[in-house]
Design an enzyme around this catalytic site. Structure first.
Site, PDB file in Angstrom:
ATOM      1  N   LYS A  46       1.421   4.197  -2.845  1.00 34.78           N
ATOM      2  CA  LYS A  46       1.145   5.625  -2.619  1.00 34.78           C
ATOM      3  C   LYS A  46       2.403   6.458  -2.873  1.00 34.78           C
ATOM      4  O   LYS A  46       2.319   7.553  -3.444  1.00 34.78           O
ATOM      5  CB  LYS A  46       0.640   5.867  -1.188  1.00 34.78           C
ATOM      6  CG  LYS A  46      -0.764   5.383  -0.918  1.00 34.78           C
ATOM      7  CD  LYS A  46      -1.820   6.027  -1.805  1.00 34.78           C
ATOM      8  CE  LYS A  46      -2.121   7.473  -1.450  1.00 34.78           C
ATOM      9  NZ  LYS A  46      -3.186   8.031  -2.342  1.00 34.78           N
TER      10      LYS A  46
ATOM     11  N   TYR B  75       0.826  -1.213   0.000  1.00 30.83           N
ATOM     12  CA  TYR B  75       0.000   0.000   0.000  1.00 30.83           C
ATOM     13  C   TYR B  75       0.858   1.260   0.000  1.00 30.83           C
ATOM     14  O   TYR B  75       0.729   2.122  -0.875  1.00 30.83           O
ATOM     15  CB  TYR B  75      -0.937   0.010   1.225  1.00 30.83           C
ATOM     16  CG  TYR B  75      -1.478   1.381   1.536  1.00 30.83           C
ATOM     17  CD1 TYR B  75      -2.303   2.046   0.637  1.00 30.83           C
ATOM     18  CD2 TYR B  75      -1.129   2.047   2.722  1.00 30.83           C
ATOM     19  CE1 TYR B  75      -2.781   3.323   0.899  1.00 30.83           C
ATOM     20  CE2 TYR B  75      -1.598   3.318   2.996  1.00 30.83           C
ATOM     21  CZ  TYR B  75      -2.422   3.961   2.082  1.00 30.83           C
ATOM     22  OH  TYR B  75      -2.873   5.228   2.337  1.00 30.83           O
TER      23      TYR B  75
HETATM   24  O1  DAU Z   1      -1.456   6.615   8.554  1.00 31.73           O
HETATM   25  C1  DAU Z   1      -2.394   6.876   7.529  1.00 31.73           C
HETATM   26  C2  DAU Z   1      -2.956   5.572   7.088  1.00 31.73           C
HETATM   27  O2  DAU Z   1      -3.771   5.092   8.148  1.00 31.73           O
HETATM   28  C3  DAU Z   1      -3.729   5.623   5.803  1.00 31.73           C
HETATM   29  O3  DAU Z   1      -2.882   5.999   4.756  1.00 31.73           O
HETATM   30  C4  DAU Z   1      -4.328   4.263   5.497  1.00 31.73           C
HETATM   31  O4  DAU Z   1      -5.117   4.328   4.333  1.00 31.73           O
HETATM   32  C5  DAU Z   1      -5.165   3.800   6.662  1.00 31.73           C
HETATM   33  O5  DAU Z   1      -5.641   2.498   6.411  1.00 31.73           O
HETATM   34  C6  DAU Z   1      -4.368   3.832   7.944  1.00 31.73           C
HETATM   35  O6  DAU Z   1      -3.365   2.798   7.952  1.00 31.73           O
HETATM   36  P1  DAU Z   1      -3.059   1.918   9.255  1.00 31.73           P
HETATM   37  O7  DAU Z   1      -2.528   0.609   8.809  1.00 31.73           O
HETATM   38  O8  DAU Z   1      -2.267   2.680  10.247  1.00 31.73           O
HETATM   39  O9  DAU Z   1      -4.554   1.804   9.802  1.00 31.73           O
HETATM   40  P2  DAU Z   1      -5.417   0.607  10.372  1.00 31.73           P
HETATM   41  O10 DAU Z   1      -6.728   1.179  10.789  1.00 31.73           O
HETATM   42  O11 DAU Z   1      -5.449  -0.564   9.465  1.00 31.73           O
HETATM   43  O12 DAU Z   1      -4.590   0.171  11.671  1.00 31.73           O
HETATM   44  C7  DAU Z   1      -4.260   1.086  12.694  1.00 31.73           C
HETATM   45  C8  DAU Z   1      -3.370   0.377  13.685  1.00 31.73           C
HETATM   46  O13 DAU Z   1      -4.133  -0.661  14.320  1.00 31.73           O
HETATM   47  C9  DAU Z   1      -2.202  -0.335  13.026  1.00 31.73           C
HETATM   48  O14 DAU Z   1      -1.076  -0.285  13.890  1.00 31.73           O
HETATM   49  C10 DAU Z   1      -2.668  -1.768  12.906  1.00 31.73           C
HETATM   50  C11 DAU Z   1      -3.575  -1.944  14.112  1.00 31.73           C
HETATM   51  N1  DAU Z   1      -4.684  -2.892  13.889  1.00 31.73           N
HETATM   52  C12 DAU Z   1      -5.492  -2.707  12.798  1.00 31.73           C
HETATM   53  C13 DAU Z   1      -6.514  -3.568  12.540  1.00 31.73           C
HETATM   54  C14 DAU Z   1      -7.408  -3.373  11.329  1.00 31.73           C
HETATM   55  C15 DAU Z   1      -4.919  -3.934  14.793  1.00 31.73           C
HETATM   56  O15 DAU Z   1      -4.206  -4.083  15.795  1.00 31.73           O
HETATM   57  N2  DAU Z   1      -5.942  -4.797  14.523  1.00 31.73           N
HETATM   58  C16 DAU Z   1      -6.742  -4.665  13.440  1.00 31.73           C
HETATM   59  O16 DAU Z   1      -7.659  -5.517  13.264  1.00 31.73           O
END
Ligand code: DAU
Length: 339
Positions: free
Chosen positions: A154, A150
């Site tokens: 980007k 990803y």
């Molecule tokens: O930082 C900006 C980015 O934030 C954006 O560019 C992305 O499009 C967006 O998806 C987001 O990326 P992350 O990977 O940081 O976001 P996510 O919500 O997937 O996960 C946030 C944190 O939580 C990351 O450290 C992984 C953790 N996580 C995520 C999920 C989905 C968990 O521990 N369990 C989960 O099930």
């Protein structure tokens, strides 16, 4: 003649807030081009669908004919590109779609912008292009070091956009936002996934030790930052947009459980994400010099977001019963097996 802004990915989470924001200005027409893939949702824009200065086009940014026609037919003079594959876990499962939309799609838009001689092109990017930041904070001038399919896609889009400024003088600006949240966010992301799972008394799958850190930004603050850069940013420059509210994932999960009055026992430490970046952090001085600052505190914004998900089950329950189910099983099935 009023300015016409082509917003791509305007049916997505951040894009839909931005469309609504632009329509509040009297002198703008908004053309929303969105492929309506799994996370694009016109219900995010129900309140403006009949607005006299709003047009929706169902189409893909990789389709040059569709993009060229939209730019020509509506006399587009500004492009803001939100259209992207955005979820890291999906990029680990299937990287191809990320390269296509985030790199090739950006190229198609840049070509259309060049042919039409548009006034401004804003590429919406992410703090993830800087890679893992063990200490300190990323400046816009830092080298990019993406580590997931990803973020690498980007970063490819960022480099292409900047190359169009250097090579053709296209007036490109970039924004790099931190972790964004708020109502209408697709429940694959951490906050809406944990909130909706907790509401349903399902496990909250915390990756690894849960001590990874993210900088949380409310979607309205993110959009205000993008608008500031659109209006005042210097062509050829990137601008960081961060909430300045860094928290460990575990702490965020605890806050969500507390807000919902749910037990700690819902928390499950599961196998970590491959290549998981431990920390992102942004230095936002450059954007602050243009007058922007985040207005919402994490605590207030999280509480109101949790309330929204509690009161708007109609919006997310049907999402979680559709395509999402197969995806959830692929990502979490083995991790949570034994429940
Ligand atoms: O930082 C900006 C980015 O934030 C954006 O560019 C992305 O499009 C967006 O998806 C987001 O990326 P992350 O990977 O940081 O976001 P996510 O919500 O997937 O996960 C946030 C944190 O939580 C990351 O450290 C992984 C953790 N996580 C995520 C999920 C989905 C968990 O521990 N369990 C989960 O099930």
């Amino acid at each position: 003649m009023p300015s016409t802004v082509l917003v791509t990915g305007g049916a997505g989470f951040i894009g839909s807030y931005f469309v609504r924001r632009l329509l509040k200005k009297q002198d703008l027409r908004v053309v929303n081009l969105d492929a309506l893939r799994y996370s694009g949702n016109l219900e995010n824009l129900r309140d403006v669908e009949h607005h006299p200065r709003y047009v929706f086009i169902h189409g893909d940014i990789c389709d040059a004919a569709v993009v060229d026609r939209a730019v020509r037919d509506y006399h587009v003079d500004t492009i803001v590109n939100f259209a992207a594959e955005t979820h890291v876990d999906r990029s680990i499962l299937e990287p191809g779609g990320f390269v296509k939309t985030d790199v090739l799609g950006t190229y198609v838009l840049l070509e259309a912008a060049r042919a039409a001689g548009i006034r401004r092109f804003l590429q919406v990017s992410t703090d993830e292009v800087y890679g893992d930041v063990p200490a300190g904070s990323s400046m816009e001038s830092d080298p990019l070091a993406p580590r997931s399919p990803y973020s690498a896609s980007k970063a490819g889009g960022d480099f292409l956009a900047l190359s169009y400024y250097a090579t053709y003088g296209l007036p490109v600006v970039l924004t790099r936002g931190s972790n964004t949240f708020g109502p209408f966010q697709y429940p694959e992301k951490f906050i809406p996934l944990f909130v909706t799972n907790a509401i349903e008394d399902q496990s909250l799958p915390l990756y690894g030790d849960g001590l990874q850190r993210r900088d949380w930004l409310h979607v309205e603050d993110h959009c205000e930052g993008i608008e500031t850069v659109l209006q005042q940013g210097t062509p050829g420059e990137a601008y960081n947009i961060g909430g300045g509210q860094e928290r460990e994932n575990k702490e965020m999960a605890d806050k969500i459980l507390t807000l919902l009055g749910k037990p700690q026992s819902l928390l499950r430490h599961v196998t970590d994400r491959a290549g998981h970046d431990r920390r992102y952090a942004l230095n936002c001085d450059k954007l602050r010099l243009l007058g922007w600052r985040p207005r919402r505190t994490l605590e207030d914004a999280l509480a109101s977001t949790v309330t929204w998900y509690r009161e708007n089950r109609w919006w997310w329950e049907k999402i979680k019963s559709g395509e999402f189910r197969a995806y959830y099983e692929r990502v979490y099935g083995a991790r949570l097996s034994g429940e």
